[in-house]
Design an enzyme around this catalytic site. Structure first.
Site, PDB file in Angstrom:
ATOM      1  N   HIS A 193      18.502 136.320 -50.013  1.00  0.00           N
ATOM      2  CA  HIS A 193      18.310 137.654 -49.339  1.00  0.00           C
ATOM      3  C   HIS A 193      19.543 138.304 -48.671  1.00  0.00           C
ATOM      4  O   HIS A 193      20.613 137.444 -48.591  1.00  0.00           O
ATOM      5  CB  HIS A 193      17.122 137.665 -48.466  1.00  0.00           C
ATOM      6  CG  HIS A 193      17.370 136.586 -47.363  1.00  0.00           C
ATOM      7  ND1 HIS A 193      17.318 136.946 -46.094  1.00  0.00           N
ATOM      8  CD2 HIS A 193      17.483 135.245 -47.395  1.00  0.00           C
ATOM      9  CE1 HIS A 193      17.413 135.887 -45.308  1.00  0.00           C
ATOM     10  NE2 HIS A 193      17.581 134.995 -45.857  1.00  0.00           N
ATOM     11  N   HIS A 231      11.129 143.211 -45.331  1.00  0.00           N
ATOM     12  CA  HIS A 231      12.478 142.329 -45.688  1.00  0.00           C
ATOM     13  C   HIS A 231      12.327 141.894 -47.067  1.00  0.00           C
ATOM     14  O   HIS A 231      11.228 141.093 -47.750  1.00  0.00           O
ATOM     15  CB  HIS A 231      12.673 141.327 -44.681  1.00  0.00           C
ATOM     16  CG  HIS A 231      14.062 140.663 -45.080  1.00  0.00           C
ATOM     17  ND1 HIS A 231      15.173 141.267 -44.900  1.00  0.00           N
ATOM     18  CD2 HIS A 231      14.242 139.290 -45.350  1.00  0.00           C
ATOM     19  CE1 HIS A 231      16.144 140.494 -45.332  1.00  0.00           C
ATOM     20  NE2 HIS A 231      15.674 139.322 -45.681  1.00  0.00           N
ATOM     21  N   CYS A 244      18.454 145.172 -47.954  1.00  0.00           N
ATOM     22  CA  CYS A 244      17.909 143.950 -48.538  1.00  0.00           C
ATOM     23  C   CYS A 244      17.054 144.632 -49.878  1.00  0.00           C
ATOM     24  O   CYS A 244      17.206 143.722 -50.735  1.00  0.00           O
ATOM     25  CB  CYS A 244      16.997 143.258 -47.637  1.00  0.00           C
ATOM     26  SG  CYS A 244      15.733 144.074 -46.840  1.00  0.00           S
TER      27      CYS A 244
END
Length: 190
Positions: free
Chosen positions: A41, A29, A146
């Protein structure tokens, strides 16, 4: 070279692209560290209730985030959280920019570096805060994820066809179809 990008928290700087491995190294991530122990994010819809989202009242702001509205806006998957909330039980890694082609081709895992150079840290932070307020389009694991968000914040580069800048190993820095896009115009490509 391998995955040598693990870094202690005190080594990161505002504007850094950071990531953490999730689900036993199945996926990473990505986000942008904006200082003040905060990370901006882009999340998948199923992660919106993961505890990552905090309100703007507890975040520091940059010059481009003067709005007093809470984040994220409805339907916006860009959010801000604490560094601890972003990392969870994982480790912190820093994404490398402006690496040589040799280093890129000999890496062990995708999603850890690019040959594209980074823009100055304040430009990166300003893009992240702008997208926090205005969004980055619909999340899609293969075409808008992401990592794409963080890569755009760092470089200002987008793939106009909507494809991911990195998926399938096509490095954003080597893609002939990647173009520099002003943050105010991102919605035209998303």
């Amino acid at each position: 070279m391998g995955n040598t990008h693990r870094t202690p928290r005190d080594n990161i700087q505002p504007g850094d692209h950071i990531y953490t491995w999730k689900a036993a190294f199945i996926y990473a991530h990505h986000g942008i560290y904006v200082g003040g122990n905060k990370v901006i994010h882009f999340t998948a819809p199923e992660n919106a209730s993961s505890g990552w989202i905090i309100s703007s009242s507890s975040s520091s702001s940059s010059s481009s985030s003067s709005s007093s509205s809470s984040y994220p806006q409805p339907g916006n998957r860009v959010s801000i959280c604490s560094l601890d909330g972003f990392i969870g039980s994982g480790s912190l890694y820093i994404y490398k920019y402006d690496v040589t082609k040799v280093d890129f081709f000999f890496k062990l895992r995708d999603g850890t570096m690019t040959i594209a150079p980074s823009d100055p840290p304040q430009d990166v932070i300003d893009r992240a805060y702008y997208l926090l307020e205005h969004g980055f389009g619909e999340y899609n694991l293969l075409t808008n994820n992401c990592e794409d968000f963080a890569l755009y914040c760092k470089t200002g580069l987008l793939v106009p066809t909507g494809g991911s800048g990195q998926v399938w190993g096509f490095n954003i820095g080597m893609r002939g179809d990647a173009i520099k896009v002003k943050v105010e115009d991102v919605h035209l490509y998303k």
